[in-house]
Design a protein around this motif. Structure first.
Motif, PDB file in Angstrom:
ATOM      1  N   GLY A 305       0.830  -1.196   0.000  1.00 59.97           N
ATOM      2  CA  GLY A 305       0.000   0.000   0.000  1.00 59.97           C
ATOM      3  C   GLY A 305       0.866   1.248   0.000  1.00 59.97           C
ATOM      4  O   GLY A 305       2.068   1.188  -0.288  1.00 59.97           O
ATOM      5  N   GLU A 306       0.268   2.363   0.357  1.00 55.40           N
ATOM      6  CA  GLU A 306       1.007   3.624   0.302  1.00 55.40           C
ATOM      7  C   GLU A 306       1.776   3.887   1.595  1.00 55.40           C
ATOM      8  O   GLU A 306       2.997   3.864   1.650  1.00 55.40           O
ATOM      9  CB  GLU A 306       0.020   4.761   0.024  1.00 55.40           C
ATOM     10  CG  GLU A 306       0.673   6.106  -0.114  1.00 55.40           C
ATOM     11  CD  GLU A 306      -0.337   7.239  -0.021  1.00 55.40           C
ATOM     12  OE1 GLU A 306      -0.826   7.522   1.101  1.00 55.40           O
ATOM     13  OE2 GLU A 306      -0.658   7.826  -1.056  1.00 55.40           O
ATOM     14  N   GLN A 307       1.026   4.132   2.672  1.00 55.53           N
ATOM     15  CA  GLN A 307       1.601   4.423   3.980  1.00 55.53           C
ATOM     16  C   GLN A 307       0.499   4.204   5.013  1.00 55.53           C
ATOM     17  O   GLN A 307      -0.692   4.225   4.670  1.00 55.53           O
ATOM     18  CB  GLN A 307       2.062   5.884   4.048  1.00 55.53           C
ATOM     19  CG  GLN A 307       0.916   6.837   3.817  1.00 55.53           C
ATOM     20  CD  GLN A 307       1.191   8.262   4.269  1.00 55.53           C
ATOM     21  OE1 GLN A 307       2.108   8.515   5.038  1.00 55.53           O
ATOM     22  NE2 GLN A 307       0.380   9.182   3.822  1.00 55.53           N
ATOM     23  N   PRO A 308       0.861   3.977   6.273  1.00 57.02           N
ATOM     24  CA  PRO A 308      -0.188   3.793   7.281  1.00 57.02           C
ATOM     25  C   PRO A 308      -1.058   5.039   7.387  1.00 57.02           C
ATOM     26  O   PRO A 308      -0.572   6.164   7.201  1.00 57.02           O
ATOM     27  CB  PRO A 308       0.587   3.561   8.576  1.00 57.02           C
ATOM     28  CG  PRO A 308       2.004   3.917   8.292  1.00 57.02           C
ATOM     29  CD  PRO A 308       2.211   3.895   6.814  1.00 57.02           C
ATOM     30  N   GLY A 309      -2.321   4.838   7.673  1.00 59.05           N
ATOM     31  CA  GLY A 309      -3.220   5.966   7.923  1.00 59.05           C
ATOM     32  C   GLY A 309      -3.293   6.219   9.424  1.00 59.05           C
ATOM     33  O   GLY A 309      -2.528   5.637  10.215  1.00 59.05           O
ATOM     34  N   GLU A 312      -3.886   3.043  11.522  1.00 58.32           N
ATOM     35  CA  GLU A 312      -2.731   2.141  11.486  1.00 58.32           C
ATOM     36  C   GLU A 312      -1.590   2.700  12.322  1.00 58.32           C
ATOM     37  O   GLU A 312      -0.880   1.956  13.012  1.00 58.32           O
ATOM     38  CB  GLU A 312      -2.252   1.962  10.030  1.00 58.32           C
ATOM     39  CG  GLU A 312      -3.173   1.132   9.160  1.00 58.32           C
ATOM     40  CD  GLU A 312      -4.392   1.895   8.621  1.00 58.32           C
ATOM     41  OE1 GLU A 312      -4.450   3.130   8.806  1.00 58.32           O
ATOM     42  OE2 GLU A 312      -5.282   1.246   8.025  1.00 58.32           O
ATOM     43  N   PRO A 318      -0.645  -2.624   9.659  1.00 53.92           N
ATOM     44  CA  PRO A 318      -1.068  -2.065   8.366  1.00 53.92           C
ATOM     45  C   PRO A 318      -2.510  -2.444   8.020  1.00 53.92           C
ATOM     46  O   PRO A 318      -2.981  -3.521   8.402  1.00 53.92           O
ATOM     47  CB  PRO A 318      -0.094  -2.725   7.373  1.00 53.92           C
ATOM     48  CG  PRO A 318       0.299  -4.009   8.013  1.00 53.92           C
ATOM     49  CD  PRO A 318       0.269  -3.783   9.503  1.00 53.92           C
ATOM     50  N   PHE A 319      -3.176  -1.569   7.339  1.00 59.00           N
ATOM     51  CA  PHE A 319      -4.514  -1.812   6.787  1.00 59.00           C
ATOM     52  C   PHE A 319      -5.504  -2.352   7.822  1.00 59.00           C
ATOM     53  O   PHE A 319      -6.089  -3.427   7.639  1.00 59.00           O
ATOM     54  CB  PHE A 319      -4.432  -2.752   5.568  1.00 59.00           C
ATOM     55  CG  PHE A 319      -3.955  -2.044   4.326  1.00 59.00           C
ATOM     56  CD1 PHE A 319      -4.811  -1.240   3.594  1.00 59.00           C
ATOM     57  CD2 PHE A 319      -2.632  -2.156   3.899  1.00 59.00           C
ATOM     58  CE1 PHE A 319      -4.373  -0.559   2.445  1.00 59.00           C
ATOM     59  CE2 PHE A 319      -2.189  -1.492   2.769  1.00 59.00           C
ATOM     60  CZ  PHE A 319      -3.059  -0.692   2.040  1.00 59.00           C
ATOM     61  N   ALA A 323      -9.652   1.756   4.896  1.00 60.53           N
ATOM     62  CA  ALA A 323      -9.083   1.206   3.651  1.00 60.53           C
ATOM     63  C   ALA A 323      -8.802  -0.286   3.835  1.00 60.53           C
ATOM     64  O   ALA A 323      -8.987  -1.096   2.910  1.00 60.53           O
ATOM     65  CB  ALA A 323      -7.802   1.937   3.271  1.00 60.53           C
ATOM     66  N   ASN A 345       3.493  -1.534   3.400  1.00 60.17           N
ATOM     67  CA  ASN A 345       3.343  -0.215   2.772  1.00 60.17           C
ATOM     68  C   ASN A 345       4.672   0.252   2.210  1.00 60.17           C
ATOM     69  O   ASN A 345       5.738  -0.108   2.733  1.00 60.17           O
ATOM     70  CB  ASN A 345       2.859   0.807   3.809  1.00 60.17           C
ATOM     71  CG  ASN A 345       1.394   0.648   4.118  1.00 60.17           C
ATOM     72  OD1 ASN A 345       0.543   0.781   3.240  1.00 60.17           O
ATOM     73  ND2 ASN A 345       1.085   0.324   5.368  1.00 60.17           N
ATOM     74  N   HIS A 427      -5.508   1.886  -5.220  1.00 63.88           N
ATOM     75  CA  HIS A 427      -5.456   1.802  -3.762  1.00 63.88           C
ATOM     76  C   HIS A 427      -6.894   1.772  -3.235  1.00 63.88           C
ATOM     77  O   HIS A 427      -7.754   2.493  -3.745  1.00 63.88           O
ATOM     78  CB  HIS A 427      -4.725   3.023  -3.210  1.00 63.88           C
ATOM     79  CG  HIS A 427      -4.383   2.880  -1.771  1.00 63.88           C
ATOM     80  ND1 HIS A 427      -5.314   3.070  -0.784  1.00 63.88           N
ATOM     81  CD2 HIS A 427      -3.238   2.536  -1.157  1.00 63.88           C
ATOM     82  CE1 HIS A 427      -4.733   2.848   0.386  1.00 63.88           C
ATOM     83  NE2 HIS A 427      -3.468   2.531   0.179  1.00 63.88           N
ATOM     84  N   SER A 429      -8.208   3.158  -0.787  1.00 62.65           N
ATOM     85  CA  SER A 429      -8.672   4.496  -0.375  1.00 62.65           C
ATOM     86  C   SER A 429      -9.271   5.275  -1.541  1.00 62.65           C
ATOM     87  O   SER A 429     -10.145   6.117  -1.362  1.00 62.65           O
ATOM     88  CB  SER A 429      -7.536   5.345   0.187  1.00 62.65           C
ATOM     89  OG  SER A 429      -6.957   4.707   1.249  1.00 62.65           O
TER      90      SER A 429
END
Ligand code: URA
Length: 465
Positions: A305-309, A312, A318-319, A323, A345, A427, A429
């Motif tokens: 993925g991109e990066q933790p939100g 996360e 992660p995830f 998302a 990520n 992604h 998201s």
């Protein structure tokens, strides 16, 4: 006296063709003057502008010159000395009679051409050492620019090095001779910027805008040579935006960055512990913790993925936020058991700006992606998955090591240089953000279809094993 006019200062092919024709016509070096298109009459020796050009060759004849002469000429021609074309033709002329001439290191012509080539090589090395990119344009569509004054005509020659080294970031190198641009796919060239306009570091963006904004025609002295184009709109766009962010200096890992280890694969637990102290970019400062990848060691599929939100970052996994829920649902529909895949990520710290009580997600920029790529590479080495699924543009940039458009590449298995396969998709998201329910459902189905390709690949590999 013959006047040979080359297309540009670096027109090696033009020089080579003309030199061959001159030699085959037995035209002695003293009877030839060399110039470059665009030279004004007062830059030429008197009477020369009326000199005859070379008659066409009637016979298809040829002669051989040593390969090392061609290599020498290819480099020496980039020297700034206006006499280099004549010097190289004189050498070629003499090589016809003395094939071993280049071995005579005390010969004045050989010495001079060799010294010119060495000086060009030193200048290329200097360019590699001193070019410092600065980030300009808006953060999410960043562009990197550098100013450099070459001693010789080396910019086109050296540009491919920068394209390889900085493949995953769009950049421009501005020089008084010619400007080189890289959009992640192709190198293009535009006219140089005059030395009197040389930008101070804090005026680089201003200079860029003045010369390269999309609605302004290219400077009249733009090189006409084939292959030199205006930068793509994709290059120009970010430079027309308002915000400026300067990373200051060459894009290198943060000074406190741990050196990427080149050792054999580490195990994932060791990596996780090491990554917990990562200082390779400034994102660690505001994030709660490093969010490392998770999944069984036996996983053959790695989802990136991109990066933790926000969720996360707090949970350390992660995830696990919205998302993640979308991803879980899609995986299930595609027939992929999340517990059997490794999920990670491209960037392992949460990047955000605070807005009251909310932490607003910010897309990681190229230096951050580059700084974090060592972890992705080491996860890859530790896990040895046969398929990597890149979800979204940031993941694709990390997986392929360069900007990789989703639309053009999604939904098919792509060979990676290390023998693995990659699959590009959107992604989750992105699906969450789609406002129109119909479009959302359609896009969700496409996402599931992409994941089904991963499921099919895994089944086929399992059967073959
Ligand atoms: N988005 C990501 O790319 N990764 C996460 O872990 C969560 C949201």
């Amino acid at each position: 006296m013959y006047l040979i006019t080359l297309d540009s200062e670096t027109d090696f092919d033009g020089w080579r063709k003309a030199a061959r024709a001159l030699a085959l016509h037995h035209i002695a070096p003293v009877d030839v003057t060399w110039g470059v298109q665009g030279q004004t009459k007062d830059q030429m020796p008197p009477g020369l502008s009326e000199a005859p050009s070379l008659p066409p060759l009637e016979i298809e004849s040829t002669f051989n010159v040593p390969a090392n002469f061609i290599e020498l000429a290819r480099v020496a021609i980039l020297h700034r000395d206006g006499k280099r074309f004549a010097l190289l033709y004189r050498l070629l002329w003499r090589l016809k009679a003395d094939h071993d001439l280049l071995a005579e290191m005390t010969d004045p012509d050989v010495t001079l051409a060799t010294a010119m080539a060495s000086s060009v090589h030193r200048d290329v090395q200097r360019m590699r050492d001193v070019v410092r990119f600065r980030e300009i344009g808006r953060e999410q569509k960043a562009h990197y620019a550098a100013w450099f004054v070459p001693e010789h005509h080396i910019v086109e020659f050296a540009a491919s090095f920068f394209a390889r080294r900085y493949a995953d970031m769009p950049w421009s190198i501005l020089t008084p001779d010619i400007c080189a641009h890289w959009d992640g796919h192709v190198i293009s060239f535009t006219a140089g910027i005059s030395q009197t306009e040389m930008p101070a570091p804090n005026r680089l963006e201003e200079t860029w805008r003045r010369h390269f904004q999309a609605d302004r025609p290219i400077a009249p002295e733009a090189p006409q040579k084939r292959g030199r184009n205006l930068p793509e709109a994709s290059i120009l766009e970010p430079l027309l935006t308002d915000a400026e962010r300067w990373t200051g200096g060459r894009i290198t890992p943060h000074p406190e960055a741990p050196m990427p280890r080149k050792s054999a694969a580490d195990d994932l637990e060791t990596l996780r512990e090491e990554a917990a102290h990562c200082r390779a970019c400034p994102l660690y400062k505001d994030a709660t913790q490093t969010v490392f990848g998770e999944g069984p060691k036996s996983a053959t599929i790695m989802l990136v993925g991109e990066q933790p939100g926000d969720k996360e970052d707090l949970a350390g996994h992660p995830f696990v936020g919205p998302a993640g829920q979308m991803l879980d649902r899609a995986l299930q529909e595609a027939g992929v058991d999340r517990k059997k895949v490794y999920v990670t990520n491209a960037v392992k710290h949460f990047k955000f700006v605070p807005r009251g009580k909310i932490r607003l997600h910010q897309k990681p920029n190229t230096p951050e992606i580059r700084a974090c790529r060592q972890w992705y590479e080491r996860e890859l080495a530790a896990l040895q998955p046969s398929l990597v699924v890149a979800m979204g543009a940031t993941a694709a940039q990390s997986v392929f090591g360069k900007i990789t458009p989703i639309g053009k590449n999604r939904g098919r298995l792509i060979d990676l240089p290390d023998g693995r396969k990659a699959l590009v998709t959107v992604h989750p998201s992105y699906l969450l953000r789609l406002p129109d329910p119909k479009a959302k459902e359609l896009e969700y189905q496409r996402f599931v279809d992409d994941l089904k390709i991963a499921a099919g690949f895994r089944e086929k590999s399992a059967r073959a094993a």
